[in-house]
Every structure is written in C-alpha cells, then in structure tokens.
Motif scaffolding. Structure first.
Motif, PDB file in Angstrom:
ATOM      1  N   THR A   1       0.819  -1.216   0.000  1.00  0.00           N
ATOM      2  CA  THR A   1       0.000   0.000   0.000  1.00  0.00           C
ATOM      3  C   THR A   1       0.851   1.263   0.000  1.00  0.00           C
ATOM      4  N   SER A   2       0.281   2.327  -0.532  1.00  0.00           N
ATOM      5  CA  SER A   2       0.922   3.639  -0.388  1.00  0.00           C
ATOM      6  C   SER A   2      -0.098   4.669   0.081  1.00  0.00           C
ATOM      7  N   THR A   3      -1.300   4.184   0.477  1.00  0.00           N
ATOM      8  CA  THR A   3      -2.359   5.131   0.836  1.00  0.00           C
ATOM      9  C   THR A   3      -2.919   4.928   2.240  1.00  0.00           C
ATOM     10  N   ILE A   4      -2.691   3.751   2.838  1.00  0.00           N
ATOM     11  CA  ILE A   4      -3.267   3.467   4.151  1.00  0.00           C
ATOM     12  C   ILE A   4      -2.157   3.436   5.193  1.00  0.00           C
ATOM     13  N   PRO A   5      -2.288   4.213   6.269  1.00  0.00           N
ATOM     14  CA  PRO A   5      -1.240   4.247   7.301  1.00  0.00           C
ATOM     15  C   PRO A   5      -0.997   2.872   7.914  1.00  0.00           C
ATOM     16  N   LEU A   6       0.250   2.600   8.227  1.00  0.00           N
ATOM     17  CA  LEU A   6       0.624   1.304   8.792  1.00  0.00           C
ATOM     18  C   LEU A   6      -0.096   1.053  10.119  1.00  0.00           C
ATOM     19  N   GLN A   7      -0.223   2.081  10.928  1.00  0.00           N
ATOM     20  CA  GLN A   7      -0.862   1.882  12.228  1.00  0.00           C
ATOM     21  C   GLN A   7      -2.310   1.451  12.072  1.00  0.00           C
ATOM     22  N   ASP A   8      -2.969   1.888  10.991  1.00  0.00           N
ATOM     23  CA  ASP A   8      -4.351   1.453  10.743  1.00  0.00           C
ATOM     24  C   ASP A   8      -4.375  -0.001  10.281  1.00  0.00           C
ATOM     25  N   LEU A   9      -3.380  -0.393   9.505  1.00  0.00           N
ATOM     26  CA  LEU A   9      -3.338  -1.755   8.973  1.00  0.00           C
ATOM     27  C   LEU A   9      -3.211  -2.787  10.087  1.00  0.00           C
ATOM     28  N   VAL A  10      -2.400  -2.476  11.102  1.00  0.00           N
ATOM     29  CA  VAL A  10      -2.164  -3.466  12.164  1.00  0.00           C
ATOM     30  C   VAL A  10      -3.085  -3.271  13.362  1.00  0.00           C
ATOM     31  N   ALA A  11      -3.981  -2.301  13.314  1.00  0.00           N
ATOM     32  CA  ALA A  11      -4.895  -2.059  14.429  1.00  0.00           C
ATOM     33  C   ALA A  11      -5.724  -3.318  14.707  1.00  0.00           C
ATOM     34  N   GLY A  12      -5.707  -3.733  15.959  1.00  0.00           N
ATOM     35  CA  GLY A  12      -6.486  -4.912  16.346  1.00  0.00           C
ATOM     36  C   GLY A  12      -5.768  -6.226  16.130  1.00  0.00           C
ATOM     37  N   MET A  13      -4.602  -6.196  15.500  1.00  0.00           N
ATOM     38  CA  MET A  13      -3.831  -7.424  15.275  1.00  0.00           C
ATOM     39  C   MET A  13      -2.933  -7.701  16.486  1.00  0.00           C
ATOM     40  N   PRO A  14      -2.577  -8.974  16.728  1.00  0.00           N
ATOM     41  CA  PRO A  14      -1.711  -9.309  17.863  1.00  0.00           C
ATOM     42  C   PRO A  14      -0.339  -8.636  17.738  1.00  0.00           C
ATOM     43  N   ALA A  15       0.289  -8.423  18.866  1.00  0.00           N
ATOM     44  CA  ALA A  15       1.615  -7.805  18.866  1.00  0.00           C
ATOM     45  C   ALA A  15       2.606  -8.648  18.072  1.00  0.00           C
ATOM     46  N   SER A  16       2.461  -9.972  18.116  1.00  0.00           N
ATOM     47  CA  SER A  16       3.379 -10.853  17.385  1.00  0.00           C
ATOM     48  C   SER A  16       3.292 -10.638  15.879  1.00  0.00           C
ATOM     49  N   PHE A  17       2.105 -10.219  15.424  1.00  0.00           N
ATOM     50  CA  PHE A  17       1.929  -9.904  13.996  1.00  0.00           C
ATOM     51  C   PHE A  17       2.539  -8.539  13.695  1.00  0.00           C
ATOM     52  N   ALA A  18       2.227  -7.545  14.518  1.00  0.00           N
ATOM     53  CA  ALA A  18       2.718  -6.179  14.298  1.00  0.00           C
ATOM     54  C   ALA A  18       4.243  -6.118  14.327  1.00  0.00           C
ATOM     55  N   GLU A  19       4.860  -6.977  15.139  1.00  0.00           N
ATOM     56  CA  GLU A  19       6.320  -6.999  15.233  1.00  0.00           C
ATOM     57  C   GLU A  19       6.971  -7.470  13.930  1.00  0.00           C
ATOM     58  N   HIS A  20       6.227  -8.216  13.140  1.00  0.00           N
ATOM     59  CA  HIS A  20       6.752  -8.759  11.874  1.00  0.00           C
ATOM     60  C   HIS A  20       6.097  -8.119  10.660  1.00  0.00           C
ATOM     61  N   PHE A  21       5.480  -6.946  10.860  1.00  0.00           N
ATOM     62  CA  PHE A  21       4.750  -6.291   9.773  1.00  0.00           C
ATOM     63  C   PHE A  21       5.433  -4.992   9.364  1.00  0.00           C
TER      64      PHE A  21
END
Length: 773
Positions: free
Chosen positions: A120-140
């Motif tokens: 993506t180049s239009t959606i903020p990363l923090q919105d993409l990982v919102a609600g996802m587990p920390a283990s996912f966000a750490e590898h995103f």
C-alpha cells in the motif's frame, strides 16, 4: 533471517509483477488471489496473471523459465502454502477492511517469524495493524514497489513502532541484493516520498503549462532534459502512467493529507483532462492521451492536444529560445521568455514543497533525492536541483516574490548548499545544520566515489583508467553513447600494458545508461565518404588485434556491462576472460542494421562458442545456422539471463541484480581469478563450408520472397553466410582464428563499399532508426 520462499497475495498488475521479479531472483514464490464467483477453475485469476506476464512487453520475466518458480492458487484453498514462506506480501485493493480480514487469515497459517508486508501507499501502517496481535505487528511493515517491479528500482520501506529492526533489515537486504532494489527508508506518511513529491510535480507542471499558455511539446521541452528528467517530460509521463489514475491518486492524497498541506491547491482536474478521460483518452493504454498517433492509411501521424481547446493537431517540436540558448538550469529559470518563466514556476513550487517535507517524509534529504531518482527516473533529486540553482539564490527569489521559504532551505542558504565534498567524501546537510558523510553499504563500490578521491591513471577523449585498489584497474568508456572508436582501442592497449607491468587485473565498466551502443558510425561513414578504404581496413584490423590482445592477456579481464552492449560493445565482452553482467544487460551483434557484419571478432567468437558448445548435437550445420539466425536478425537479449541462452554470455559468467553492486562484484570476480590465471589457448574449429553457405543463402531467398527481407538484407546476409560457413573451406579442414578474422574483414569491406550500406548508416545517424532498403 534468510528469505528463501515468498508469497504474494493479489495477482493484479502490481502483485503479479512483484511475484515475477522475485522469480527472476531464482526464489520460489506463491501467487494467490480470490476465487471468482461461479468460476470452474478456482485458480483462474492467478493463472491468468502468469499467462499475461509471459506475454507482456516489456517482459516481466527475465527468462520465461522463471515462470516455473511461481506456484498459483487461491486464498480459499491454498492458504496452507504460506506455512513455509519467509515473507508474505499483500498486494490487494486499497480497502482497509479487506486487508485486515486477509491479515487474520495469514496470521493463522504463517510461521511465527515470517514477515508480512503490504504494498500500500495510501493506508497508514498503524491502521493496517490495528487490532492485530503484537506478534503480527512486530513482523509487519510496508514495502512499496513501483510499477513495473522488474524495471523500477525504487522500493520504499516503512516500519511501525512495533516492527522489529531485524525484520526490516532482512527484507531490505533481500530486496537490495536479490531483487536489485534501491531500498529507501521513509516515514509512514501519505504517498511516502516519491509519489508525495512526484504527483505534486506532475500537477504543478500541468496546471502551470495551462496557465502560461504553453503547448504540451513546449512544456515537455522545458520539464525534460534541461532538468535531468526523461524525455517524456511531464505530459509524456502522464500518458505512460495513465491519465485516469491521477484522479484516484489525488483523491487518496486529499483524504489523508492535513488541510494545510500545499498539495490541496494542486488537486485540481482541469476540464480538458476530465473530458479526455470520459472519451477514453487515458494515455498509451487508451486511444491516446496528451499525445496520440493518428493513422491515415498506412501513415502514422503524431498529434498532440491543445490544452485550451481540447482539439488535436499535428505535433510540433517545442522550440523555445530559453531551452535552445541555455545550458545551465540557473540560466534557464532566469531566461526572459515563457519557457524560463515556466521553468521557475514549476521548480520554485516543487523544490520548496520538497524542502518543507523533511523530516516529515524521510529522515534526510539524501533519501528524498534517491527516491526521486529511482522512482521517477530523475537524474537529479530536488535538493541536488536546488544546489544547481544555488540555495541562496532560490531563497532570495522566493522572498522577493513574497513566497515562503521552508526552514531547511533557509538553512542551506546560510551554509551554502545541501551537498558538499569534504576530503573526497560526499556529504549532505542534516536538519540539525550539520553535514553527514554518505556511507555506502557493504558490497557497493561506485566509480563516482573513486573519482572524488583520485585522478585517472590515464585518460583521453574517449576513455579513462581508474585505480580501484588491490591491484585492479578499471577501464571506463566516456565517448558519446560509449561508442567504440580508435581512442578507446588505444586505451585498451594502454591498459593491457599497464596491468601487465603494475597491476593484477582489469575491469571494464562505466556508470552511463548503456555499456556501449557499438562502433562510432559517424567516423566510419566519414572515412567511407572520402574513400579512405586503407584507413578503414586498418581500423577494422586494429580493432581485431586489440580485442585479440584482450582475450590472450596474461591476466584476467572482467567485463561489467549494464544496459545496452551492442555491436562493438558486445564484441568487447566476447573477448573478456569473464563477464559479471548487470541483470538488465541487453547484448547483441546488430551490425546488419547498418549494412555490415560484426568485424571485430564477433563472428569468430560466436562460432567458436556454438561449435564447441557441449550441449549441441547434429553435426556442424546446426551451430552455424544458429549463429546465422542471431546475427542476420540482429538478435538482442532482453536480459542477462537470456544472453546466456544465446551464448553472448557463457554459463560461467555471473549476474548481479543490483546495479550499485556491479563494480564491487566484478572487482571481486577479477581478484578471485588472479592466482594461477592462464590465458586461453587459441583454438581451431571445423566449419561446413559451401554446403552450409548454400543452405543459408536459400533461406535468405525464401525470406525475400515472403517480403520478410529486403534486397540489401540479402546482400548482407550472403556475406555473413560466407564468413560463418568458413568461406571455401572443406569441413574436414581446421579453420584458425586468423582465417576467420580475415573473412570478417573482407566481408566488412565489401559491404562498406555498397551504396545501400552507406544509406543505412546515414539514416541511422540522422534518425536513429534502421533503413529497410
């Protein structure tokens, strides 16, 4: 972590292109997409995407066999294929809800340490990982590729506050070394770097051209070569990208940018552009765009649109005094005509905007300049352009015109420039007002850096020799288009002498767009027009002797090409001990296009390679016919991988994916060959003689009868057939290198004396296109 297998979800143009390029790197890749409603073939979307990739032009795959590394499937039946993937790339449509639903499915099957990224180049990363587990966000993270992924070098990388640094490092290293990307770290801001500035630039240039009453040709003449921008300019680029994409890109930017951002003032779709989109004039993929080709019978007429009326008329060259009479950018923006006014209006706004965005979009100006060079093919980034104009001069003119001066530009105006060279090191200005040295990554060696710290070992008007250290000398071509001429041949001889006495190895390399486009036609044509036949034959023989001296030099010579290596440039590489080629190397012996045959050992080397090729079978005729087919049709490889199929490159020759790593790889290759190096022994080969020549001549006559070959094609091809068959030799006799070189010279001189060959040369020099006579 090592990345050995990748998955791409989303088989649209972008996702499929990313998958193809990963396969180009020799890495297995899984390509998944949705199951269309009612589809009998549940993998139809991904399978169709691969079929399109195999037919695309320019080619997405560097070699068709790379498609075998792509496993297709769908996201309903084949999510289990992600379980052993090291990196999973999401490239679906720009809808947050769909992306987040997909991430939950990915997280259920991915390995714990597998990286997940979005294109993506239009959606903020923090919105993409919102609600996802920390283990996912750490590898995103976000990995923003540019289209087409094989050819566009820029990769923008953005990470979140939770992203592990080693994850970013692993993906960045893989993309750098394996995919050949220029990886630029950027902030998680709308449009990242290149599109944030690039879209603003396009809109500014289009609106200013309309305001000042310029034609599209005049605008492209200004916002083009004078600014170091590709010759497409801004209107040609819009046609290439697709005019219909601009409203979508602007809507996305408007939604995500703060209200005070200067971009909003440019987010305007002029009425003439709206009308073009409605009528299907969306650019090259549609009926045309700002430019179009109008077919009148067999004739194609290039037309351009009137930006005021929306009507098309025959395209006229954009002739402006400001462009014709200035050489420096600083003179262009001060020139008293509408071209100069336009140049300043565009640059003042775009460069000010870029200066206002650091550090909001990137930590430093060097990242911004790199992104614009690699993402939009600008020769100079915005801060390098400001330095050309003079930071102080730009700030003072903006102030005089009542325009705001960004703090970073004020800072540069005070200290003098955004870049400086200190003790031979290139440095850039930081936002803190200090200069920071640009450090190249390990494994990157650039000739431009060597030049800052040293003087050439030897130099003439067409070539230079540079000391790379560790006993390795580098030969750089510097003639126009790196065309081969007597001065380059002389420098090769000088290099051989110098290395033999004082060095260990030689690398032939340059950082121009193309390695070499062939011999200097203008010089050859001039000599032919004054009937200086002895001089020409001496030059042909001199080239043969020089290349032969390369082949049998007592030390390794490694060719390191990138871009086009044609004709005499290809022949240079054929005589090197080894070649370390950039992946985007396009090799071929194309001399027939100007009415001659390869005369500097190209025929000889190709014959030797094909006749002695262990994979061949069927006697002497097949390899000779193969050489004839390639040379008579001016075959050019579409990649370094394909060049190995044609034996322009040997199986032992190596390929570098990242252009910035090419020189270091070539130097390493040369040094590895030094110990125990022995020059090759001269070889003699058997050739089929008159039998093969008759077969080739018959094939040419067949092509002529079908209208696929012109009368002079027949003349050239028959001379080529005589050389490749070995002349009047018997197939039981051995043919030496000297005999083959003599055959080349004779055929070359015979053809050069024909009026049709001279006509081909003249046309090529005047138009850049081959004459079919």
């Amino acid at each position: 972590m090592d990345i050995r297998k990748v998955a791409v979800i989303g088989a649209g143009v972008m996702g499929a292109g990313i998958a193809a390029h990963i396969a180009n790197a020799g890495v297995p890749v899984v390509l998944l997409d949705i199951v269309p409603q009612g589809a009998s073939n549940r993998n139809i979307v991904a399978e169709t995407a691969v079929e399109k990739l195999l037919k695309s032009d320019p080619a997405a795959f560097m070699h068709k066999r790379n498609a075998r590394l792509v496993t297709t499937g769908n996201i309903e039946d084949h999510m289990n294929l992600l379980a052993d993937c090291d990196w999973i790339i999401e490239a679906i449509i720009e809808r947050l809800d769909l992306k987040q639903n997909l991430y939950k499915k990915i997280d259920a099957v991915r390995r714990a340490d597998a990286v997940v990224s979005s294109n993506t180049s239009t959606i903020p990363l923090q919105d993409l990982v919102a609600g996802m587990p920390a283990s996912f966000a750490e590898h995103f993270m976000i990995t923003h590729f540019f289209n087409p992924p094989r050819y566009m070098r820029l990769l923008e990388v953005a990470s979140g506050v939770q992203t592990q640094p080693e994850v970013v490092q692993a993906v960045s290293q893989f993309c750098d070394v394996k995919l050949g990307k220029g990886v630029v770290g950027c902030k998680d801001s709308p449009g990242f770097i290149a599109n944030r500035i690039g879209i603003y630039w396009i809109q500014t240039a289009i609106l200013a051209a309309m305001e000042l009453g310029l034609t599209v040709e005049e605008a492209d003449a200004v916002v083009g070569k004078p600014m170091g921008i590709p010759k497409t300019g801004v209107f040609g680029l819009s046609d290439l990208v697709g005019i219909d994409l601009m409203p979508h890109l602007m809507d996305s930017m408007k939604r995500t940018l703060p209200a005070e951002d200067a971009f909003h003032a440019k987010a305007i779709i002029p009425a003439v552009v709206s009308q073009m989109i409605q009528e299907g004039y969306t650019g090259r993929k549609g009926k045309g765009g700002f430019y179009r080709l109008n077919r009148l019978g067999a004739e194609k007429i290039k037309e351009s649109i009137n930006l005021q009326t929306g009507e098309y008329s025959k395209s006229q060259a954009g002739r402006l005094d400001s462009v014709a009479n200035t050489r420096k950018l600083a003179d262009l923006v001060n020139y008293p005509d509408k071209g100069g006014q336009y140049a300043w209006q565009v640059l003042s706004q775009v460069l000010s905007y870029a200066a206002s965005l650091v550090p909001a979009i990137a930590e430093d100006i060097h990242s911004v300049d790199t992104a614009m060079r690699l993402g939009y093919n600008w020769k100079y980034g915005p801060f390098e352009l400001i330095d050309q104009l003079g930071a102080k001069a730009v700030a003072e003119r903006l102030t005089a015109e009542g325009l705001s001066v960004p703090p970073l530009l004020k800072l540069a105006a005070e200290v003098g420039s955004f870049y400086r060279v200190q003790a031979g090191k290139l440095q850039y200005l930081t936002t803190a007002g200090e200069y920071q040295t640009i450090e190249r990554p390990a494994g990157v060696l650039l000739l431009e850096d060597i030049k800052r710290t040293s003087k050439p070992v030897a130099k003439n008007a067409s070539a230079s020799l540079w000391d790379l250290g560790d006993g390795v000398l580098c030969l750089e071509f510097t003639s126009k288009m790196n065309a081969m001429d007597p001065q380059i041949l002389g420098m090769i001889q000088q290099a051989i002498s110098l290395v033999s006495k004082s060095y260990k190895a030689l690398v032939i390399y340059n950082e121009a767009s193309n390695f070499s486009v062939g011999a200097n036609l203008g010089l050859l044509l001039f000599a032919a027009n004054i009937a200086s036949w002895d001089q020409i034959e001496s030059m042909v023989k001199g080239g043969q002797e020089t290349y032969k001296a390369m082949k049998y030099a007592p030390f390794p010579i490694v060719g390191a090409p990138a871009g086009m290596a044609l004709g005499g440039g290809c022949e240079v590489l054929l005589h090197c001990s080894a070649v370390q080629a950039h992946a985007e190397t396009y090799m071929g012996l194309v001399e027939v296009g100007v009415g001659v045959i390869p005369g500097w050992g190209g025929c000889k080397e190709m014959l030797q390679r094909w006749v002695t090729n262990k994979r061949r079978s069927g006697g002497l005729l097949p390899p000779v016919i193969k050489c004839f087919e390639m040379i008579s049709t001016a075959t050019v490889s579409k990649s370094a991988q394909e060049a190995q199929d044609y034996l322009f490159l040997r199986p032992s020759d190596a390929i570098t994916m990242n252009r910035d790593r090419l020189l270091a790889d070539a130097k390493t290759r040369a040094l590895a060959m030094v110990e125990g190096y022995q020059a090759p022994e001269p070889i003699e080969i058997n050739l089929p003689g008159p039998t093969a020549r008759v077969a080739m001549e018959m094939a040419v006559r067949d092509f002529q009868s079908m209208g696929k070959a012109t009368p002079h094609d027949g003349v050239v091809s028959n001379q080529l057939a005589y050389v490749l068959s070995g002349g009047d030799t018997d197939m039981l006799d051995k043919v030496s290198e000297e005999q083959l070189l003599q055959l080349e010279r004779t055929a070359f001189m015979n053809l050069l004396r024909t009026k049709n060959t001279l006509a081909r040369m003249e046309t090529m020099l005047e138009t850049g296109k081959p004459l079919r006579n």
